[in-house]
Design an enzyme around this catalytic site. Structure first.
Site, PDB file in Angstrom:
ATOM      1  N   VAL A 567       0.820  -1.209   0.000  1.00  0.00           N
ATOM      2  CA  VAL A 567       0.000   0.000   0.000  1.00  0.00           C
ATOM      3  C   VAL A 567       0.855   1.260   0.000  1.00  0.00           C
ATOM      4  O   VAL A 567       0.439   2.292  -0.508  1.00  0.00           O
ATOM      5  CB  VAL A 567      -1.028   0.038   1.157  1.00  0.00           C
ATOM      6  CG1 VAL A 567      -2.077  -1.028   0.957  1.00  0.00           C
ATOM      7  CG2 VAL A 567      -0.366  -0.100   2.495  1.00  0.00           C
ATOM      8  N   ASP A 568       2.080   1.174   0.521  1.00  0.00           N
ATOM      9  CA  ASP A 568       2.975   2.346   0.458  1.00  0.00           C
ATOM     10  C   ASP A 568       3.244   2.727  -0.991  1.00  0.00           C
ATOM     11  O   ASP A 568       3.681   3.832  -1.272  1.00  0.00           O
ATOM     12  CB  ASP A 568       4.361   2.035   1.073  1.00  0.00           C
ATOM     13  CG  ASP A 568       4.244   1.500   2.473  1.00  0.00           C
ATOM     14  OD1 ASP A 568       3.196   1.732   3.095  1.00  0.00           O
ATOM     15  OD2 ASP A 568       5.198   0.851   2.930  1.00  0.00           O
ATOM     16  N   ASP A 569       3.070   1.783  -1.895  1.00  0.00           N
ATOM     17  CA  ASP A 569       3.375   2.026  -3.302  1.00  0.00           C
ATOM     18  C   ASP A 569       2.155   2.431  -4.121  1.00  0.00           C
ATOM     19  O   ASP A 569       2.261   2.650  -5.316  1.00  0.00           O
ATOM     20  CB  ASP A 569       3.979   0.760  -3.942  1.00  0.00           C
ATOM     21  CG  ASP A 569       5.325   0.403  -3.335  1.00  0.00           C
ATOM     22  OD1 ASP A 569       6.017   1.322  -2.866  1.00  0.00           O
ATOM     23  OD2 ASP A 569       5.672  -0.792  -3.329  1.00  0.00           O
TER      24      ASP A 569
END
Ligand code: ATP
Ligand code: MG
Length: 698
Positions: A567-569
């Site tokens: 999700v950071d990406d």
């Protein structure tokens, strides 16, 4: 012909659990089904198991899966006790099979399985299989870096080797609960060392033998090992790496920082480097070959509690400071054994090869423990997959008649780029199941793996899981249901995945959001070593009550799960949340694109826009026309909103040593924050960064 097991699949109705409702609502709508052939319709393409395969599988159809799955979540204690009873327990676990609290608002996060049960995983891998009559079966086939160099050990021989080392460790003061760092390449001595530690109740911490001295030192400082086990040098492809130098520097640094390791057991890997030229510290270093073989080949087992620690493994560090993931004995044992058996449809006649290094969780659970617990014959390969040429994997497959081949998308993409001839010149007839792990596998890479490598005959187990989960979480069970290229399909027994929105609300039906898991499973990690608070904040605080994986995921109308990346990406373009995996897959679909990685960068109007790094297929020229047609591929396959703003040529991509794309670095290059690249020493090849910077404006 209509596959009979599939038609029964559509009739079955059940009402237990959200997951079951979801799959029921979708799957049953499917219509014409051609046995063993693909029915194409966009990402709904279903690839059905071959009838003969399904018939012989442990889970031959969807109905059987549903029955077992339903029981596994309705009665986890009963379900897992039954699985556990297949193994040897000196004393059975207590009344309570498991206890858990995943909700930090209700107190400390705490997971326990088989507490009070007394067992030993090494005993279950070796002694038990020998008692079952498999003493003369090959446990490990070892294939060296150089073609033609090989070795093997039967279960009897493996037990003898493990016992000798275990006796040596005991004699040198290693006791139950002590940590041991293992910094070895893929020699047989690596699994031998892991098993020897487990035999005496010591906690092993394997550090991938590609990590730098600083990374090794960091791990030594964190777990304070009694001893470090290593070898003098390794050969990878044509390169010789002096491992002992790296260890020397890590040990001297760590002793200056307060952790003094008094013993360094060094295996002399003479094919890479002679003993005489190895740097040596008399008072600390000992040659394995000088001491270990003198010890008795019998070693009593240290019986341990189901909840006693088995190993520590630091996650690869794709994101931030490495975390010491701690796994305990009983639950991990049962979970790796069961997932291995079902997700690969393992049979005693199989020859199994997983290309992962034991330095990663995949090597722990699916080179060492899972297969050996099942009494399997495992292939351990020392070298790199494309040495001396890109046909090496298939050469090895033919040589050993490998039946189950488990690898990573990065390898699939690179072999695909090298062309089919390297594959088709080998028979590969022995193969019956393929597997993938580590990143989402792009549908086009999936198809190549399926059609070219597996001759459209072998199901692919695309296994989603993590260091933290110990074993497979979402994975196909080959033979049990149709596959969709690029989807990890459905949850394993006992696993309750949920997709939540930002507020932690569980989403139903077709949706996309954050992938969490509700309720514990036996293979779950129990803490981060020495930092239970970080364990709770990293994994259990974002969405109280759930384990948060950190990955994004969507579920389609048929209930299939699709991992979209970390999700950071995730990239947010004009309010559209776009997973990196989706865009990368659309790019890789282009016949001239070998590999792609996308990141988001700031954009005045859209908030963020998509910036794509693209590696063209060997021999293809960079051109503006190619850029245009790559962008078009995304527009037509996803939509205009996902079209990359910029294509950046990438002769190579920055990858971790386990082969995953490091988007953190790509984001900095894309936004030209070149002084903020951070630590690039953990990259497999730090040089690619300079190449990318040089090509920034071409
Ligand atoms: P770190 O946590 O240190 O940043 P890492 O997450 O890469 O490193 P692992 O535990 O080895 O370390 O990898 C787990 C991650 O790999 C998952 O969270 C997911 O992002 C990705 N992954 C693994 N298998 C799959 C798969 N079959 N499909 C999609 N993604 C996968
Ligand atoms: Mg991770």
């Amino acid at each position: 012909t209509i596959n009979p097991s599939i038609s029964s699949l559509f009739r079955h109705k059940t009402h237990a659990g959200n997951h079951l409702r979801r799959i029921n609502s979708g799957l049953w709508k499917l219509k014409a089904v051609v046995m063993g052939e693909a029915v194409a319709s966009g990402d709904d393409q279903l690839i059905f198991p071959n009838h003969d395969f399904a018939q012989q599988a442990h889970v031959p159809n969807f109905q059987t899966y549903l029955e077992m799955y339903k029981r596994s979540i309705g009665d986890p204690a009963g379900f897992w006790s039954e699985m556990a009873s297949e193994f040897y327990w000196k004393k059975k676990w207590g009344q309570q099979v498991f206890s858990e609290n995943l909700d930090i608002t209700k107190g400390d996060v705490n997971i326990q399985w088989f507490k009070g049960g007394i067992t030993n995983i090494c005993y279950n891998c070796l002694d038990r299989n020998i008692e079952l009559g498999n003493g003369d079966k090959i446990a490990i086939h070892w294939e060296g870096n150089e073609p033609g160099v090989d070795d093997s050990l039967t279960y009897n021989q493996l037990l003898e080797r493990v016992s000798q080392l275990a006796n040596y460790l005991k004699e040198n003061g290693v006791k139950k609960g002590d940590s041991v760092i293992i910094y070895l390449p893929m020699l047989m001595e690596l699994p031998i060392s892991m098993l020897a530690c487990a035999r005496i109740g010591a906690v092993h911490s394997v550090v991938f033998a590609g990590f730098s001295a600083e990374s090794l030192e960091q791990r030594i400082l964190d777990c304070k090992p009694k001893i470090v086990i290593t070898c003098n040098a390794i050969k990878r492809g044509t390169k010789v790496i002096n491992l002992k130098d790296i260890v020397d520097s890590a040990l001297s640094e760590s002793s200056q920082n307060g952790v003094n390791v008094g013993l360094c057991l060094t295996y002399a890997n003479e094919s890479a480097m002679k003993r005489e030229v190895t740097k040596w510290q008399e008072e600390r270093d000992v040659w394995w070959q000088d001491v270990v073989p003198k010890h008795s080949t019998k070693c009593d087992v240290e019986w341990v509690d189901g909840e006693d620690p088995l190993f520590l493994l630091y996650t690869s560090g794709s994101t931030g400071k490495p975390k010491g993931v701690l796994h305990t004995t009983g639950g991990y044992m049962i979970y790796t054994a069961a997932t291995f058996k079902y997700a690969f449809d393992y049979k005693p006649s199989d020859i199994y090869w997983c290309t992962a290094d034991c330095g990663w969780i995949t090597g722990h659970s699916y080179v060492a423990y899972g297969p050996l617990l099942n009494g399997a014959t495992v292939l351990v390969y020392e070298g790199v997959p494309n040495y001396p040429n890109p046909g090496r994997c298939w050469d090895i497959v033919d040589k050993y008649k490998v039946t189950i081949f488990y690898t990573a998308p990065t390898l699939v993409r690179s072999l695909m780029r090298d062309g089919n001839e390297y594959v088709t010149r080998y028979s590969r007839k022995s193969l019956r199941v393929l597997g993938s792990v580590g990143e989402p596998i792009n549908p086009s890479a999936w198809r190549w793996f399926y059609n070219v490598v597996g001759d459209s005959r072998c199901p692919i187990s695309d296994t989603w899981w993590q260091t933290e989960t110990g074993g497979f979480m979402i994975t196909p069970l080959p033979g049990a249901w149709p596959q969709k290229p690029g989807s990890a399909t459905f949850p394993f027994f006992g696993v309750q995945p949920v997709i939540v929105d930002e507020k932690g609300k569980e989403l139903e039906g077709e949706c996309s959001g954050y992938l969490c898991v509700k309720a514990s499973w036996p293979g779950a990690f129990r803490t981060l070593f020495g930092d239970h608070e970080r364990y709770e904040t990293t994994y259990f605080s974002a969405f109280p009550g759930y384990y948060f994986s950190g990955d994004g995921c969507s579920r389609d109308k048929d209930g299939y799960y699709w991992l979209t990346g970390r999700v950071d990406d995730v990239i947010n373009v004009s309010g559209h949340r776009i997973g990196t995996a989706e865009v990368e897959s659309a790019l890789v679909l282009h016949p001239k694109c070998a590999e792609a990685a996308v990141v988001g960068i700031d954009h005045e109007v859209k908030g963020q826009c998509i910036y794509a790094f693209v590696t063209p297929v060997e021999g293809v020229e960079y051109s503006d026309d190619l850029k245009k047609s790559l962008v078009l591929s995304v527009r037509t396959n996803i939509g205009a909103f996902a079209a990359p703003e910029k294509i950046h040529w990438a002769p190579g991509l920055p990858k971790t040593r386990s082969g995953k794309i490091m988007r953190r670095i790509l984001r900095k290059i894309a936004s030209r924050q070149l002084d903020e690249l951070g630590d690039i020493s953990t990259l497999a090849d730090p040089n690619v960064v300079d190449q990318l910077i040089a090509l920034a404006d071409s």
